[in-house]
Design an enzyme around this catalytic site. Structure first.
Site, short mmCIF file in Angstrom:
data_model
loop_
_atom_site.label_atom_id
_atom_site.label_comp_id
_atom_site.label_asym_id
_atom_site.label_seq_id
_atom_site.Cartn_x
_atom_site.Cartn_y
_atom_site.Cartn_z
N CYS A 172 -10.52 -6.00 18.59
CA CYS A 172 -11.27 -5.22 19.58
C CYS A 172 -12.73 -5.32 19.14
O CYS A 172 -13.03 -5.16 17.94
CB CYS A 172 -10.80 -3.77 19.56
SG CYS A 172 -11.91 -2.63 20.42
N GLU A 225 -17.74 4.71 20.25
CA GLU A 225 -18.67 5.12 21.31
C GLU A 225 -19.39 6.41 20.92
O GLU A 225 -20.53 6.64 21.31
CB GLU A 225 -17.93 5.34 22.63
CG GLU A 225 -17.38 4.07 23.27
CD GLU A 225 -18.45 3.12 23.82
OE1 GLU A 225 -19.46 3.58 24.37
OE2 GLU A 225 -18.25 1.89 23.69
N ASP A 263 -18.41 -5.75 28.42
CA ASP A 263 -17.35 -5.02 27.71
C ASP A 263 -17.27 -3.63 28.37
O ASP A 263 -18.09 -3.30 29.23
CB ASP A 263 -17.68 -4.89 26.21
CG ASP A 263 -16.60 -4.13 25.44
OD1 ASP A 263 -15.42 -4.30 25.75
OD2 ASP A 263 -16.96 -3.35 24.53
N SER A 264 -16.32 -2.82 27.92
CA SER A 264 -16.18 -1.47 28.47
C SER A 264 -17.32 -0.56 28.00
O SER A 264 -17.54 0.49 28.59
CB SER A 264 -14.86 -0.87 27.99
OG SER A 264 -14.85 -0.82 26.58
N CYS A 304 -14.69 -8.62 25.07
CA CYS A 304 -13.72 -7.53 25.02
C CYS A 304 -12.33 -8.11 24.79
O CYS A 304 -11.89 -9.00 25.53
CB CYS A 304 -13.76 -6.81 26.37
SG CYS A 304 -12.47 -5.59 26.58
N HIS A 363 -15.12 -3.39 19.38
CA HIS A 363 -15.70 -2.17 18.80
C HIS A 363 -15.49 -2.12 17.27
O HIS A 363 -16.20 -1.41 16.57
CB HIS A 363 -15.06 -0.91 19.40
CG HIS A 363 -15.56 -0.54 20.77
ND1 HIS A 363 -15.19 -1.20 21.91
CD2 HIS A 363 -16.42 0.44 21.16
CE1 HIS A 363 -15.78 -0.63 22.95
NE2 HIS A 363 -16.53 0.36 22.52
N1 DGL Z 1 -14.13 -3.41 23.10
C1 DGL Z 1 -12.97 -3.53 23.88
C2 DGL Z 1 -11.95 -4.45 23.27
O1 DGL Z 1 -12.37 -5.38 22.63
C3 DGL Z 1 -12.49 -2.37 24.69
C4 DGL Z 1 -12.16 -1.08 23.99
C5 DGL Z 1 -11.79 -0.04 24.99
O2 DGL Z 1 -12.52 0.12 25.99
O3 DGL Z 1 -10.76 0.62 24.83
O4 DGL Z 1 -10.76 -4.32 23.42
#
Ligand code: DGL
Length: 262
Positions: A181, A151, A10-11, A73, A183
C-alpha cells in the site's frame, strides 16, 4: 518528445510516496496528482466501487491531457488495473508489476506482503508473483488501520509502532517485505524494526519510478526540457490532513502552496 505531464492518483496522501520518487528519478517531467480524499479509504471498498473510482480518476487525468498514468495505489492496481487498461488507450502503469520485476531480478522467493484489506482479499500480489516466480513463498497480511493513521499523520508515534508490531507478528522468515500500500512507506522505520536489517523493505514507489523512466525512454516521450517542469496536486475534498502529511514528503513549499480542490 512529449512535454505533457505524467498523471497519477491515489485515495489520499499515500501516492505522494510514489510522486516523490518519480520527481527524483525524472526531474524534467511535469506531473499532475489527484488525491481522491473525498473517497478515502479505498482499502475497505468493493472491487466494483474501486473500478468505478479508478475509471473516474483516469477520465479526469485524460481531460487534463496527461501522456501516461500511474496508479499510485495498491488497492486500485490490484482490483482495477486490468479493467481500465482495456477501457482506455493511454498507457497505465500500476505498482505491482514493477515491484515483482525487482523481486525476480534479485532472486527473492520468501516474500511478505502488507497491504489494505481490499488488496489482500483480491490476491492481486500473490497471483502476479506466482506467474513470475512459481516457487515463491508468499505471506500476506492486511493492515486496515495503517492508511487511515497515515492520513492522520500518526506514522511515528507509539500507536503506529504497536500497530505495525501487531500486524507483523505472524510474518516470519522472509527475504523481502513489500509495502503493498503506498501509504506504508510512511511507517518504514517501524517495519524495518520488525523485520531486522537483513530483510529488504520495499517501497513500491522506487520500483514504479524506474518503470516509468524506462517506458518514457523506450517510447521516446521524454520532456524536451525547453519548458520548466510543473507540478500540480488536486484533491477531491480539502477537509483533510493531506497538506500536513504531504509536507513531510515534499520539501518544495511552492508545490505544497498550490494544492487545490479539483
Ligand atoms: N494508498 C492506497 C493503496 O496503496 C489506498 C489506501 C486506502 O485508501 O485505503 O492501497
Amino acid at each position: 518528445m512529449d512535454n505533457r505531464p505524467i498523471g497519477m492518483f491515489d485515495s489520499g496522501v499515500g501516492g505522494i510516496t510514489v510522486f516523490k520518487e518519480v520527481i527524483e528519478t525524472m526531474p524534467n517531467e511535469s506531473m499532475i496528482y489527484i488525491g481522491d480524499t473525498a473517497s478515502f479509504p479505498y482499502g475497505s471498498k468493493s472491487k466494483e466501487t474501486i473500478i468505478d473510482l479508478t475509471k473516474r480518476r483516469i477520465e479526469t487525468l485524460i481531460q487534463k491531457d496527461v501522456k501516461l498514468i500511474v496508479i499510485a495505489c495498491g488497492t486500485a492496481t490490484s482490483q482495477a488495473l486490468e479493467e481500465v487498461q482495456k477501457m482506455f488507450d493511454i498507457p497505465i502503469i500500476g505498482i505491482i508489476k514493477p515491484t515483482i520485476k525487482y523481486l525476480k531480478k534479485n532472486n527473492i522467493k520468501d516474500i511478505g506482503i502488507v497491504a489494505t484489506s481490499g488488496t489482500i482479499r483480491s490476491n492481486g500480489w500473490e497471483k502476479e508473483i506466482m506467474k513470475e516466480i512459481p516457487d515463491a513463498k508468499v505471506q500476506n497480511k492486511a493492515c486496515p488501520l495503517l492508511a487511515p493513521m497515515a492520513e492522520e499523520g500518526w506514522t511515528e508515534n507509539e500507536i503506529a509502532k504497536l500497530s505495525v508490531h501487531e500486524y507483523m507478528k505472524d510474518i516470519k522468515n522472509i527475504e523481502a517485505l513489500v509495502l503493498g500500500c503506498t501509504h506504508y512507506p510512511l511507517f518504514k522505520a517501524s517495519f524495518l524494526e520488525e523485520v531486522g536489517e537483513d530483510t529488504k523493505v520495499i517501497n513500491t514507489g522506487e520500483m514504479v519510478s524506474l518503470a516509468v523512466k524506462e517506458y518514457i525512454e523506450e517510447n521516446n516521450i521524454k520532456n524536451d526540457c525547453k519548458v520548466k517542469p510543473t507540478y500540480s496536486i488536486y484533491l477531491t475534498d480539502t477537509e483533510c490532513n493531506f497538506l500536513n502529511v504531504a509536507k513531510q514528503l515534499i520539501k518544495d513549499e511552492e508545490i505544497i502552496k498550490q494544492i487545490k480542490k479539483i
